[in-house]
Write a protein that holds these residues in place. Structure first.
Motif, mmCIF file in Angstrom:
data_model
loop_
_atom_site.group_PDB
_atom_site.id
_atom_site.type_symbol
_atom_site.label_atom_id
_atom_site.label_comp_id
_atom_site.label_asym_id
_atom_site.label_seq_id
_atom_site.Cartn_x
_atom_site.Cartn_y
_atom_site.Cartn_z
ATOM 1 N N VAL A 58 48.709 32.455 33.328
ATOM 2 C CA VAL A 58 48.942 31.858 34.650
ATOM 3 C C VAL A 58 48.513 32.829 35.749
ATOM 4 O O VAL A 58 47.938 32.418 36.778
ATOM 5 N N PHE A 59 48.800 34.097 35.564
ATOM 6 C CA PHE A 59 48.396 35.138 36.506
ATOM 7 C C PHE A 59 46.899 35.039 36.797
ATOM 8 O O PHE A 59 46.462 34.946 37.954
ATOM 9 N N ALA A 60 46.081 35.018 35.748
ATOM 10 C CA ALA A 60 44.626 34.961 35.929
ATOM 11 C C ALA A 60 44.177 33.629 36.518
ATOM 12 O O ALA A 60 43.272 33.574 37.360
ATOM 13 N N ALA A 61 44.832 32.532 36.099
ATOM 14 C CA ALA A 61 44.373 31.201 36.492
ATOM 15 C C ALA A 61 44.469 30.954 37.994
ATOM 16 O O ALA A 61 43.659 30.211 38.561
ATOM 17 N N LEU A 62 45.432 31.549 38.663
ATOM 18 C CA LEU A 62 45.710 31.210 40.064
ATOM 19 C C LEU A 62 45.081 32.155 41.082
ATOM 20 O O LEU A 62 45.222 31.941 42.287
ATOM 21 N N LEU A 63 44.398 33.202 40.637
ATOM 22 C CA LEU A 63 43.956 34.245 41.565
ATOM 23 C C LEU A 63 42.986 33.736 42.634
ATOM 24 O O LEU A 63 43.111 34.070 43.812
ATOM 25 N N LEU A 64 41.995 32.940 42.252
ATOM 26 C CA LEU A 64 41.015 32.467 43.235
ATOM 27 C C LEU A 64 41.665 31.530 44.249
ATOM 28 O O LEU A 64 41.397 31.612 45.454
ATOM 29 N N LEU A 65 42.521 30.642 43.778
ATOM 30 C CA LEU A 65 43.199 29.717 44.685
ATOM 31 C C LEU A 65 44.083 30.477 45.665
ATOM 32 O O LEU A 65 44.076 30.208 46.870
ATOM 33 N N VAL A 66 44.843 31.441 45.174
ATOM 34 C CA VAL A 66 45.737 32.208 46.041
ATOM 35 C C VAL A 66 44.944 32.980 47.091
ATOM 36 O O VAL A 66 45.352 33.068 48.255
ATOM 37 N N GLY A 67 43.800 33.537 46.694
ATOM 38 C CA GLY A 67 42.977 34.261 47.663
ATOM 39 C C GLY A 67 42.562 33.385 48.832
ATOM 40 O O GLY A 67 42.611 33.812 49.991
ATOM 41 N N ARG A 68 42.175 32.155 48.543
ATOM 42 C CA ARG A 68 41.772 31.228 49.606
ATOM 43 C C ARG A 68 42.962 30.817 50.469
ATOM 44 O O ARG A 68 42.876 30.774 51.704
ATOM 45 N N VAL A 69 44.102 30.524 49.822
ATOM 46 C CA VAL A 69 45.297 30.133 50.570
ATOM 47 C C VAL A 69 45.734 31.265 51.495
ATOM 48 O O VAL A 69 46.187 31.027 52.626
ATOM 49 N N ALA A 70 45.576 32.514 51.050
ATOM 50 C CA ALA A 70 45.957 33.670 51.872
ATOM 51 C C ALA A 70 45.136 33.722 53.158
ATOM 52 O O ALA A 70 45.647 34.103 54.217
ATOM 53 N N ASP A 71 43.849 33.343 53.081
ATOM 54 C CA ASP A 71 43.030 33.310 54.299
ATOM 55 C C ASP A 71 43.533 32.232 55.263
ATOM 56 O O ASP A 71 43.522 32.419 56.484
ATOM 57 N N LEU A 72 43.950 31.093 54.729
ATOM 58 C CA LEU A 72 44.351 29.976 55.572
ATOM 59 C C LEU A 72 45.762 30.145 56.138
ATOM 60 O O LEU A 72 46.020 29.771 57.288
ATOM 61 N N VAL A 73 46.666 30.686 55.341
ATOM 62 C CA VAL A 73 48.072 30.775 55.726
ATOM 63 C C VAL A 73 48.439 32.159 56.245
ATOM 64 O O VAL A 73 49.343 32.304 57.074
ATOM 65 N N GLY A 74 47.740 33.177 55.779
ATOM 66 C CA GLY A 74 48.057 34.557 56.123
ATOM 67 C C GLY A 74 48.500 35.334 54.898
ATOM 68 O O GLY A 74 49.393 34.880 54.162
ATOM 69 N N ALA A 75 47.882 36.492 54.667
ATOM 70 C CA ALA A 75 48.168 37.263 53.453
ATOM 71 C C ALA A 75 49.616 37.718 53.394
ATOM 72 O O ALA A 75 50.240 37.738 52.330
ATOM 73 N N ARG A 76 50.181 38.092 54.547
ATOM 74 C CA ARG A 76 51.564 38.580 54.555
ATOM 75 C C ARG A 76 52.536 37.492 54.100
ATOM 76 O O ARG A 76 53.471 37.753 53.331
#
Length: 587
Positions: A58-76
């Motif tokens: 699960v860790f590996a599967a979600l990395l790309l999606l989380v990276g994009r969401v961080a740009d849209l929502v904010g990394a913090r």
């Protein structure tokens, strides 16, 4: 509380480093406590395997999606949410009354880990510049090296002196501490406009998840044909093509479709729809640095997966002693972190990467050279110390190099991609090294037994008992005079596997070192150059809308931003947007 901006950033770094330590320790600690979990909860071998592997998949599967969401929502925001998820699921895991609930908790922990790792990189990339940036990444990298080595030590101690439940329970107060530090000392992150490509998200999750499953489970279920039954949701896959082979084929198809879709979306009239901006790969440091990261992962992490088995079942170490034997890796990583602070103004980040790779290769080759059935502890400690120094230099600074030229509004995507390359390199390295180790153990032991006069059927049975138990059967074999010679042969075969694994891992690291020749080398900035660059960046056309300005000689200031509104700004020497390009541009 009156805290200077510089102090606030370094306190924020501590919170980020602890967050990374949290997820890395949970990657390695479970391997040691699984026997205790099996005994306490009465679970079967299939459930035990899923407790170990569900987190990594699960860790590996979600990395790309989380990276994009961080740009849209904010990394913090995503980092804080990840810490909350990880803490809550650690509580669930620690209190789990049965294997099913523990597996669910591990799946959810993997999601929390995927929210923490890429956002930690994105936050560091935004918080620090110049020499301080290299120092911050040195702390981040040494934390990874130290945590990966300390996980087995902590797990071994808990297995001997406490309950396996504390392996998850200790995460809860640490998560609370990280949460407080993140809220108090990490500034809110900027957000970019855009949407989530749902189709791309599904393809990336499927592709990365299936790829991770295939790499992690290949040795268990067979790479081509089914070796062991694969049971899931009451269904059993026991013959024909291996589920691993099917998973790897589907992973290639999914990731291929994902890459094609992202290319088309990036070239469209609205590239903000893309989950991954493929133009990032036009940056040579990002593209070639990720290739080097993937290759190096083959050597860096695989050997640590099999080393504790050799220490326990060949050299006779306890679980706790095997964990202690890995501590020199952690010490070496911290030494590298301290050395990086003094070297940051004299040696470029890429130069530190190359020094690290050279020391890693030296340590891994040294391990292959000194491995014997009676290796003294100090020789093992010496080679692992050099290996740890190399990891401390290389792991941190290769990430620094990869992300250095990423535009600010794509920091989350860049961090997610880099994290995915790192995780897949790690999974591939573990798959290759464990396969080589157990294949060598199997073939060497079988040959030695048949050459000593044991008939083939009995040799096959004894070899299978040792290999399937990952060496645990050696103790019982050594306890009987009639099979003591089998235990000696098994220990010799395991040592041969470690020797071959050490040399092979060193070879992978050397290939990665050669690959760094493709990365452009930028000299380490002097203090004057940093000040000039920061002052030059403090212009209205190079600012992004976030609350604080860090430019020398400037306080917070306001001016008309890119969208015509007046706001407080923080300046960045890195570009904050892509140049305008035609949708037919050759990216």
């Amino acid at each position: 509380m009156n805290i200077s901006p510089t102090t606030r950033k370094w306190l924020g770094l501590i919170a980020i480093a602890l967050g990374v330590a949290l997820i890395v320790v949970d990657t390695t600690i479970v391997n040691v406590i699984v026997p205790s979990i099996i005994e306490d909860l009465g679970i079967n071998s299939v459930q035990a395997q899923w407790i170990q592997e569900s987190y990594a998949i699960v860790f590996a599967a979600l990395l790309l999606l989380v990276g994009r969401v961080a740009d849209l929502v904010g990394a913090r925001r995503i980092f804080i949410a990840g810490v909350v998820v990880f803490g809550a699921t650690s509580l669930l895991a620690g209190l789990a009354p049965n294997g099913g609930l523990l597996i669910l908790a591990r799946f959810l922990q993997g999601a929390g880990a995927a929210m923490i790792l890429p956002t930690s990189l994105s936050l560091l990339n935004a918080m620090f510049t110049g020499k301080a940036r290299g120092q911050a990444f040195a702390v981040w990298g040494s934390t990874i090296g130290a945590a990966s080595a300390l996980g087995p030590l902590l797990g071994g101690w808990l297995a001997e002196h406490a309950s396996w439940r504390w392996a998850f329970g200790i995460n809860i107060p640490l998560a609370a501490l990280i949460l407080i530090g993140a809220v108090l000392f990490i500034a809110p992150s900027p957000r970019t406009a855009g949407r989530i490509d749902a189709t791309g998200a599904a393809l990336s999750i499927a592709g990365l998840g299936l790829l991770a499953f295939g790499l992690v489970e290949g040795r268990t279920y067979g790479w081509l044909t089914t070796k062991e039954p694969f049971d899931l949701f009451g269904l059993s896959w026991s013959s024909g093509p291996s589920p691993v082979l099917v998973a790897l084929v589907l992973a290639v198809l999914s990731l291929g479709a994902f890459a094609y879709r992202q290319t088309m979306l990036t070239r469209s009239d609205d590239p903000s729809r893309a989950l991954m901006d493929v133009r990032l790969f036009s940056i040579s440091s990002f593209r070639n640095g990720n290739i080097a990261t993937l290759i190096i992962g083959l050597g860096e992490f695989g050997i640590v997966a099999v080393l504790p088995l050799w220490l326990q079942f060949t050299l006779g170490y306890s679980a706790l002693q095997a964990g202690l034997a890995l501590v020199p890796i952690a010490i070496g990583s911290f030494v590298a972190s301290g050395a990086s602070f003094g070297m940051a103004s004299k040696v470029s980040p890429l130069g530190l990467v190359r020094i690290g790779f050279a020391l890693e290769a030296l340590g891994l080759a040294g391990l292959g050279f000194i491995a014997a059935t009676d290796s003294p502890w100090w020789t093992i400690a010496a080679v692992l110390f050099f290996y740890g120094i190399g990891v401390g230099f290389a792991t941190a600074q290769v990430t620094n190099v990869v992300l250095e030229e990423i535009p600010e509004q794509s920091a989350g995507q860049g961090s997610g991609i880099q994290s995915a390359f790192r995780q897949l390199g790690s999974a591939l390295g573990i798959a290759v090294l464990t396969t080589v180790f157990f294949s060598t153990l199997n073939s060497t032991l079988n040959n030695d037994l048949t050459e000593s006069g044991v008939d083939q059927a009995q040799a096959d049975q004894l070899t299978r008992a040792v290999t399937d138990s990952a060496g645990a059967a050696i103790d019982s074999l050594a306890g009987s005079p009639s099979t003591a010679f089998v235990a000696d042969a098994a220990q010799s075969a395991m040592t041969h596997g470690i020797t071959l694994g050490g040399y092979l891992a060193a070879g992978f690291v050397v290939v990665g070192l050669i690959a760094t020749a493709l990365i452009p080398n930028k000299p380490a900035p002097s203090t004057e150059e940093e000040t000039k660059a920061a002052a030059d960046a403090c212009r209205p056309d190079r600012c992004s809308t976030v609350p604080v300005c860090d430019c020398p000689g400037h306080g917070q200031h306001s001016h008309v931003g890119q969208h015509g509104h007046v706001s407080l700004q923080r300046c960045s020497a890195r570009p904050t947007s892509w140049p305008s390009v035609s949708k037919h541009a050759n990216w």
